[in-house]
Design a protein around this motif. Sequence first.
Motif, mmCIF file in Angstrom:
data_model
loop_
_atom_site.group_PDB
_atom_site.id
_atom_site.type_symbol
_atom_site.label_atom_id
_atom_site.label_comp_id
_atom_site.label_asym_id
_atom_site.label_seq_id
_atom_site.Cartn_x
_atom_site.Cartn_y
_atom_site.Cartn_z
ATOM 1 N N LEU A 38 0.851 -1.191 0.000
ATOM 2 C CA LEU A 38 0.000 0.000 0.000
ATOM 3 C C LEU A 38 0.882 1.236 0.000
ATOM 4 C CD1 LEU A 38 -2.828 -0.570 2.654
ATOM 5 C CD2 LEU A 38 -3.146 -0.093 0.227
ATOM 6 N N PHE A 39 0.505 2.222 -0.804
ATOM 7 C CA PHE A 39 1.277 3.460 -0.888
ATOM 8 C C PHE A 39 0.347 4.662 -0.806
ATOM 9 C CE2 PHE A 39 3.763 0.146 -2.813
ATOM 10 C CZ PHE A 39 5.053 0.394 -2.373
ATOM 11 N N LYS A 40 0.805 5.688 -0.133
ATOM 12 C CA LYS A 40 0.010 6.903 0.003
ATOM 13 C C LYS A 40 -0.209 7.521 -1.372
ATOM 14 C CE LYS A 40 -0.247 11.366 2.417
ATOM 15 N NZ LYS A 40 -1.671 11.150 2.749
ATOM 16 N N SER A 41 -1.438 7.926 -1.640
ATOM 17 C CA SER A 41 -1.746 8.585 -2.911
ATOM 18 C C SER A 41 -2.726 9.718 -2.623
ATOM 19 C CB SER A 41 -2.317 7.579 -3.918
ATOM 20 O OG SER A 41 -3.415 6.871 -3.373
ATOM 21 N N SER A 42 -3.896 9.714 -3.227
ATOM 22 C CA SER A 42 -4.903 10.744 -2.955
ATOM 23 C C SER A 42 -6.281 10.160 -3.205
ATOM 24 C CB SER A 42 -4.684 11.967 -3.853
ATOM 25 O OG SER A 42 -5.104 11.684 -5.183
ATOM 26 N N ARG A 43 -7.289 10.869 -2.781
ATOM 27 C CA ARG A 43 -8.667 10.403 -2.989
ATOM 28 C C ARG A 43 -8.973 10.240 -4.463
ATOM 29 N NH1 ARG A 43 -12.165 7.410 -2.926
ATOM 30 N NH2 ARG A 43 -14.313 7.690 -2.255
ATOM 31 N N ASN A 44 -8.320 11.002 -5.311
ATOM 32 C CA ASN A 44 -8.609 10.965 -6.744
ATOM 33 C C ASN A 44 -7.756 9.962 -7.513
ATOM 34 O OD1 ASN A 44 -10.583 13.010 -6.555
ATOM 35 N ND2 ASN A 44 -8.982 14.582 -6.523
ATOM 36 N N ALA A 45 -6.878 9.250 -6.803
ATOM 37 C CA ALA A 45 -6.042 8.236 -7.448
ATOM 38 C C ALA A 45 -6.766 6.889 -7.441
ATOM 39 C CB ALA A 45 -4.715 8.115 -6.710
ATOM 40 N N PRO A 46 -6.351 5.955 -8.299
ATOM 41 C CA PRO A 46 -6.919 4.608 -8.229
ATOM 42 C C PRO A 46 -6.644 3.976 -6.862
ATOM 43 C CG PRO A 46 -5.693 4.895 -10.276
ATOM 44 C CD PRO A 46 -5.385 6.086 -9.418
ATOM 45 N N ARG A 47 -7.573 3.134 -6.415
ATOM 46 C CA ARG A 47 -7.350 2.391 -5.170
ATOM 47 C C ARG A 47 -6.485 1.158 -5.421
ATOM 48 N NH1 ARG A 47 -8.898 6.392 -3.798
ATOM 49 N NH2 ARG A 47 -6.686 6.373 -3.392
ATOM 50 N N VAL A 48 -6.552 0.616 -6.638
ATOM 51 C CA VAL A 48 -5.733 -0.557 -6.973
ATOM 52 C C VAL A 48 -5.194 -0.422 -8.393
ATOM 53 C CG1 VAL A 48 -5.675 -3.063 -7.288
ATOM 54 C CG2 VAL A 48 -7.048 -2.091 -5.448
ATOM 55 N N ILE A 49 -3.907 -0.706 -8.555
ATOM 56 C CA ILE A 49 -3.275 -0.759 -9.877
ATOM 57 C C ILE A 49 -2.698 -2.165 -10.052
ATOM 58 C CG2 ILE A 49 -1.420 0.135 -11.339
ATOM 59 C CD1 ILE A 49 -1.730 2.825 -9.961
ATOM 60 N N ILE A 50 -3.087 -2.816 -11.151
ATOM 61 C CA ILE A 50 -2.706 -4.213 -11.392
ATOM 62 C C ILE A 50 -1.965 -4.338 -12.717
ATOM 63 C CG2 ILE A 50 -3.593 -6.535 -11.861
ATOM 64 C CD1 ILE A 50 -5.994 -5.886 -10.125
ATOM 65 N N THR A 51 -0.892 -5.109 -12.713
ATOM 66 C CA THR A 51 -0.266 -5.551 -13.967
ATOM 67 C C THR A 51 -0.103 -7.072 -13.896
ATOM 68 O OG1 THR A 51 1.962 -5.182 -13.071
ATOM 69 C CG2 THR A 51 0.993 -3.407 -14.390
ATOM 70 N N ASN A 52 -0.151 -7.708 -15.043
ATOM 71 C CA ASN A 52 0.008 -9.157 -15.116
ATOM 72 C C ASN A 52 0.886 -9.555 -16.295
ATOM 73 O OD1 ASN A 52 -1.534 -10.688 -13.035
ATOM 74 N ND2 ASN A 52 -3.227 -9.442 -13.793
ATOM 75 N N ALA A 53 1.934 -10.306 -15.999
ATOM 76 C CA ALA A 53 2.758 -10.967 -17.021
ATOM 77 C C ALA A 53 3.414 -10.015 -18.016
ATOM 78 C CB ALA A 53 1.923 -12.004 -17.776
ATOM 79 N N LEU A 54 3.736 -8.817 -17.613
ATOM 80 C CA LEU A 54 4.411 -7.882 -18.522
ATOM 81 C C LEU A 54 5.897 -8.244 -18.580
ATOM 82 C CD1 LEU A 54 2.715 -4.498 -17.565
ATOM 83 C CD2 LEU A 54 2.066 -6.139 -19.331
ATOM 84 N N MET A 55 6.271 -8.928 -19.638
ATOM 85 C CA MET A 55 7.634 -9.450 -19.771
ATOM 86 C C MET A 55 8.466 -8.564 -20.692
ATOM 87 S SD MET A 55 6.635 -13.492 -20.072
ATOM 88 C CE MET A 55 8.211 -14.108 -19.479
ATOM 89 N N VAL A 56 9.729 -8.454 -20.416
ATOM 90 C CA VAL A 56 10.643 -7.696 -21.269
ATOM 91 C C VAL A 56 10.697 -8.356 -22.649
ATOM 92 C CG1 VAL A 56 13.038 -6.968 -21.567
ATOM 93 C CG2 VAL A 56 11.983 -6.914 -19.290
ATOM 94 N N GLY A 57 10.694 -7.530 -23.694
ATOM 95 C CA GLY A 57 10.521 -7.998 -25.069
ATOM 96 C C GLY A 57 11.254 -9.257 -25.474
#
Length: 674
Positions: free
Chosen positions: A167-186
């Motif tokens: 968990l990281f401090k952000s703001s009320r207007n920021a997303p509550r959750v940010i997700i990435t999946n399987a982003l592999m280097v080219g």
Amino acid sequence: MISNMDIFQALTIKLDPVLPPDPEFLPNVRRAPKRELTLNKREIKLALKNALRYIPEELHEKLAPEFLDELLTRGRIYGYRFRPKGAIKGKPINEYKGKTLEGKALQVMIDNNLDFDVALYPYELVTYGETGQVFQNWMQYQLTKKYLEIMTEEQTLVIMSGHPLGLFKSSRNAPRVIITNALMVGMFDNQENWIKAQALGVANYGQMTAGGWMYIGPQGIVHGTFNTILNAGRLKLGVPEHGDLKGFLFVSSGLGGMSGAQAKAVTIANGVGIIAEVDYSRIKTRLDQGWLDTATVNLEEAFKIAHEHLRNGKSISIGYHGNIVDLLQYAVDHKIHIDLLSDQTSCHAPYDGGYCPQGITFEERTELLSKDKRTFRELVDKSLRKHFELIKILVDRGTYFFDYGNSFMKAVFDAGAKEIAKNGVDTSEGFIFPSYVEDIMGPMLFDYGYGPFRWVCLSGKHEDLIKTDKAAMDCIDPNRRGQDRDNYIWIKNAEKNNLVVGTQARILYSDAEGRMRIALKFNEMVRRGEIGPVMIGRDHHDTGGTDSPYRETSNIKDGSNIMADMATHCFAGNAARGMTLVSLHNGGGVGIGKAINGGFGLVLDGSRRVDEIIKTAIAWDVMSGVSRRAWARNEHSIETAIEYNKKNFGEDHITIPFIVDDKLIDSLVKKIEI
């Protein structure tokens, strides 16, 4: 040197140092086959350490051999012991713990994805598509739930391939959750490295909505499937604009997660469908849910029932418990005409169980996957080539075949049938059969901005869903476009068609204007106390959510169909505009390295703040894709962009291409010697 006690004391969010009871498995719940394990001894050690880093040290001695056994027998470490006991379901939002409405709402979505009635392999956290997982393991599930319970309105939870980074401090207007999946280097973005990364516990295949927590059961694809087959009929069979598929036969395969929508869609379109499925448990699920009318193991009986209904002008869906290749061989041998033909087996993972080869049973397929992967691959390739040959014969006899975006044609090409490629050499110019996006969904829906908008009534009350259906219908002008007329009829009949599997959710293929109008209406209803809070979102399989040259961007012809700019900007723009959840995945429905897709979720809490997010973020989410399609010179997207520029003068502005005369270019290029 830092000790585990130092680490334990530094963590306020952690798994308890208490051994959960032994895992229990119900005998009637589907289990994932053993996954391919290519790790050497050094990498097996690493996989064990990677899994045990979630666990307090005092449990390592007990769990290390247990995790090793899972790895060797299942091909992955799932941490079964950490799965909650009993059935998981998306409960009413008020039954969850949490400091924020959003934190509780996201727990509803996670649990709905793992419902026994929704998930394909719930014990292995696979929601659909053979390999699409919510998390890699149950330790990640437990930790994420803990984070969502304590998250405040000024914090953002970061999820990397299922792992809750923190968990990281952000703001009320920021997303509550940010997700990435399987982003592999080219240079590592290929199946071989992916299989290894998943076994090591560092990558998660989120599919399109599983790892983004936005799957709503087979209903999530049924409207798109309905649109596809109905418009295929209009495009290829002479079905009038106001007509349906009465008297036409649709044949396909697959009754699992996404493919399970096919049977329901064909009956809503008033046609007759025969859907082949090798796994009887999936057939039984669809029969029990009312998404399939009848089933048989006899091909003669299947076609007899179909032809009786075709003659009488009545609709029916028939499940054939057997292999699609056998079904097509029967049709070829008996000269049976099929009007529409497709396939929705999980060909993005043909060698992981997504495609069952002709000549073996589903049970034999599962055993071969575990004991003799090489033979299994050979059988898959042989079957795919035969499958292709039969399709060619049927097409020559007047059948319209379309690739359903499941990477079927690419799988056939990889199996050695190079003639499926237009140039007979590689896939750079596409395939001899059109993708359903290339011919149907792209020009008829995506180019205008119509895509799989969806919502979940977080109260869990069916009466809330009925109210939202009525409100959505009131927001649609059926005389605006043909697509709006179709949408009006769809939502009007949604309750009658009994579409809900899992939590109270709805799907509706709407455009930017329609989605915005509906979302604002729902938020107003929440504000007035007419309904409980609502989660809105979409499938990533949308106008602008996904870059995939074999599917979503297959009708983009300016060469940019291989670029991932659109999905990435869609993801970033939604984060900047304050969507509750944003996600970016590699793979989607066509496999690792073949797509990048971004999605979102937004909790409607009735606030004016959310009204503003709706007005800015939904327009961006849809029109970023329309803009890209317009720049690729897609005619309907240009029309939509021109209209948008006029309506939003002084606020938004889309760059639109000038059209070049082909004769001018042809006259210049023909003089070049290459």
